[in-house]
Write an enzyme that holds these catalytic residues in place. Structure first.
Site, PDB file in Angstrom:
ATOM      1  N   GLU A  93      48.366 -49.587 -13.554  1.00 31.08           N
ATOM      2  CA  GLU A  93      49.732 -49.447 -13.039  1.00 31.08           C
ATOM      3  C   GLU A  93      50.422 -50.764 -12.700  1.00 31.08           C
ATOM      4  OE1 GLU A  93      51.072 -45.799 -11.027  1.00 31.08           O
ATOM      5  OE2 GLU A  93      48.964 -45.675 -10.439  1.00 31.08           O
ATOM      6  N   GLY A 142      55.015 -38.477 -18.803  1.00 29.04           N
ATOM      7  CA  GLY A 142      55.631 -39.081 -19.971  1.00 29.04           C
ATOM      8  C   GLY A 142      56.288 -40.422 -19.769  1.00 29.04           C
ATOM      9  N   GLU A 167      48.400 -43.990 -15.379  1.00 32.44           N
ATOM     10  CA  GLU A 167      49.413 -44.737 -16.126  1.00 32.44           C
ATOM     11  C   GLU A 167      49.305 -44.483 -17.619  1.00 32.44           C
ATOM     12  OE1 GLU A 167      52.898 -46.773 -16.674  1.00 32.44           O
ATOM     13  OE2 GLU A 167      52.046 -45.736 -14.977  1.00 32.44           O
ATOM     14  N   THR A 200      48.930 -39.924 -11.879  1.00 34.47           N
ATOM     15  CA  THR A 200      48.715 -40.672 -13.109  1.00 34.47           C
ATOM     16  C   THR A 200      47.612 -41.701 -12.978  1.00 34.47           C
ATOM     17  OG1 THR A 200      49.909 -41.925 -14.813  1.00 34.47           O
ATOM     18  CG2 THR A 200      50.307 -42.563 -12.544  1.00 34.47           C
ATOM     19  N   THR A 210      50.774 -39.122 -18.033  1.00 35.33           N
ATOM     20  CA  THR A 210      50.650 -38.729 -16.636  1.00 35.33           C
ATOM     21  C   THR A 210      50.346 -37.237 -16.634  1.00 35.33           C
ATOM     22  OG1 THR A 210      52.301 -40.410 -16.077  1.00 35.33           O
ATOM     23  CG2 THR A 210      51.976 -38.736 -14.448  1.00 35.33           C
TER      24      THR A 210
END
Length: 561
Positions: A419, A462, A400, A398, A380
């Site tokens: 996602e 992360g 993902e 993000t 991200t």
């Protein structure tokens, strides 16, 4: 400090990653993005304007981490009204999504790599609508002006840095055909030092400048998204894009060491989990320990295990079911959970608790999910801005996993997220897949207040490790008295529901050995955990301090006038 900045090259790097300013500050994970935000601030824009420019800049510099094909939680502190709002642009499941989307014909979970790079993994992107709603409420500049720095950078060409080089080497398998054409011309991956043009992305930015955000959800760009996905067996329809809506949420609030903390609320479990960890730790005097002591690592690890066991069991989209949020943050409940920490060994009986006893709502069954190490590697980006009026934006956005689904929209130059794989693959729990629903996230944009004035804004990428990066940075500042850069660079550890503790180079090997003798297992080698971007506000000195984590090519920039 976790890193050595004594050499000339490292000194230059340190100077790029840190800044002071008297009136405003921006920090992000890529210089192109920070420069875009700084330009808007210099031209009189506010934090909301600058943050939007940064997001577009990150799509140019960090396309494997974020972009307009993804989502984000855009947190705004409005100084005049002293309010905090989260413009929640999290992805939603298309109308054709169903609870068994990621099960095969035998009701077995499809392996993560396969399901996360398929067109059915793509959720309806929301970051553009979140930013546009924030701009309409608080911004001062036209959208076209905020896109312009990124559009120019895309047309001029982008230097491939070591972060992209490494991402391409590690995650080439995620790239679809159109993405390979851009990132692997002639079949060879771009390398550090290469310069590449992003003509298709620049074209998309020009469309957005001309036709507005609506073109992404109803117009030319929307049609390209759906056409690309349909060709690959996707389930998204034009109606899914057209009907997408954001929510404007209250943050989740907590306290720690005399500070109030605002963080991201459900469907992101990041803020709740982070506040649970801090509240568990508040029962211990951390300042009596060394920052590299086994006691600190032990307390961090057990607090994370306790909080993450709740996170996995009780998090979901509040629009689709009751969440025991009140119970999860109840001080009596957390005091009882704290008793699982014994200082003797790893407590193997750590599991989710019963926050329903301290909360309202209809209890739902907990459905355990298989542990998948690949799923932990999501990435991200985070960025944060403060302006001369005192407004703050903290945004975590993000696509993902690195390069998202790997699916690049044909002729438009941006990748789409994966996602939907943040939903539970095995249905039945709070986080099962349903049409229009938002999957659980760990994004944790956070603002810390003292005496009702902001003193720190931060966040990290992360995946699940976001929570670990954010709470450890806060503890390093408030308990161990580190300056902002030291607090970010102090080597971190991370543990959630998995058996292994992740760790960064520089932790104490002696303390690691002590922990192993107490029943803990550590990953074979160190790896970077998170990438914190932060701003600290010193009201006595009238200064802002900005810092970017050295685990990427981050940059902080401050203005004095």
């Amino acid at each position: 400090m976790g890193k050595d900045f004594k050499t000339r090259s490292n000194r230059s790097k340190f100077d790029r990653e840190t800044a002071t300013g008297k009136i405003s500050m921006a920090a992000s994970a890529h210089p192109v993005a920070t420069d875009a935000g700084e330009k808007i601030l210099k031209e009189g824009g506010n934090a909301i304007d600058a943050a939007i420019a940064i997001q577009f800049g990150l799509n140019v510099g960090e396309p494997m981490m974020t972009g307009i094909g993804g989502s984000g939680f855009f947190m705004v502190y409005h100084a005049e009204s002293k309010t905090v709002k989260i413009f929640d642009g999290h992805t939603r499941a298309p109308s054709a999504a169903h609870s068994k989307l990621f099960l095969d014909d035998n009701d077995e979970v499809i392996p993560f790599r396969k399901r996360s790079t398929h067109a059915s993994a793509v959720g309806v992107p929301g970051i553009l609508k979140a930013m546009e709603e924030a701009r309409k409420e608080y911004g001062t500049k036209p959208l076209a002006d905020l896109i312009e720095p990124a559009a120019q950078a895309a047309e001029k060409g982008v230097d491939v840095n070591w972060v992209m080089d490494q991402s391409l080497k590690n995650f080439e398998y995620r790239l679809g055909d159109h993405a390979r054409e851009l990132f692997m011309p002639g079949g060879k991956g771009l390398c550090e030092g290469d310069v590449y043009q992003k003509e298709h992305l620049a074209k998309t930015f020009r469309i957005l400048q001309r036709d507005g955000i609506e073109s992404f959800y109803e117009g030319e760009i929307a049609e390209a998204i759906v056409s690309t996905l349909k060709d690959l067996g996707g389930i998204m329809e034009l109606s899914d894009l057209k009907s997408y809506r954001i929510s404007i949420d209250e943050p989740v609030w907590g306290t720690y060491r005399g500070h109030k903390i605002a963080s991201c609320n459900m469907p992101s479990a990041g803020g709740t989990t982070m506040l649970q960890i801090l509240k568990i730790l508040e029962g211990f005097d951390l300042s009596q320990y060394n920052a590299k002591s086994w006691e600190k690592y032990y307390l961090f690890t057990e607090a994370m295990r306790i909080a993450f066991s709740d996170k996995i069991a009780f998090s979901g989209d509040p629009e689709f079911g009751d969440i025991p949020l009140k119970g999860m943050l109840n001080e009596e409940y957390l005091a009882n959970r704290r008793e699982l920490i014994n200082f003797e060994r790893r407590n193997d009986s750590v599991d989710f608790g019963n926050p329903w006893a301290y909360s309202d709502g209809k209890e739902i069954n907990v459905v355990r999910q298989p542990f998948e190490p690949d799923k932990e590697r999501s990435e991200t980006t985070h960025f944060t801005v403060m302006d001369k009026w005192g407004n703050i934006v903290a945004c975590t956005s993000t696509v993902e996993h690195p390069f998202g689904s790997g699916i690049m929209v044909k002729d438009h130059g941006f990748v789409l997220n994966n996602e939907l794989t943040d939903f539970d693959a095995v249905p039945g729990g709070l986080n099962e897949i349903q049409p229009g629903k938002r999957p659980v996230s760990c994004k944790t944009p956070t603002i810390v207040f003292k005496d009702d004035e902001p003193v720190l804004t931060l966040g990290s990428p992360g995946g699940p490790t976001i929570v670990g990066s954010v709470f450890q940075t806060i503890v390093n500042v408030l308990d161990f008295g580190m300056d902002l850069k030291e607090a970010i660079e102090e080597p971190r550890i991370f543990n959630s529901s998995g058996p292994l503790i992740g760790w960064e180079a520089g932790i104490s090997m002696e303390s690691k050995g002590k922990m192993e003798s107490m029943g803990f297992e550590f990953a074979d080698g160190p790896f970077p955990i998170g990438n914190v971007q932060a701003i600290q506000i010193d009201r006595e000195k009238g200064l802002l301090y900005g810092a970017a984590d050295s685990s990427r090519e981050g940059k902080a920039a401050g203005l004095d006038d």
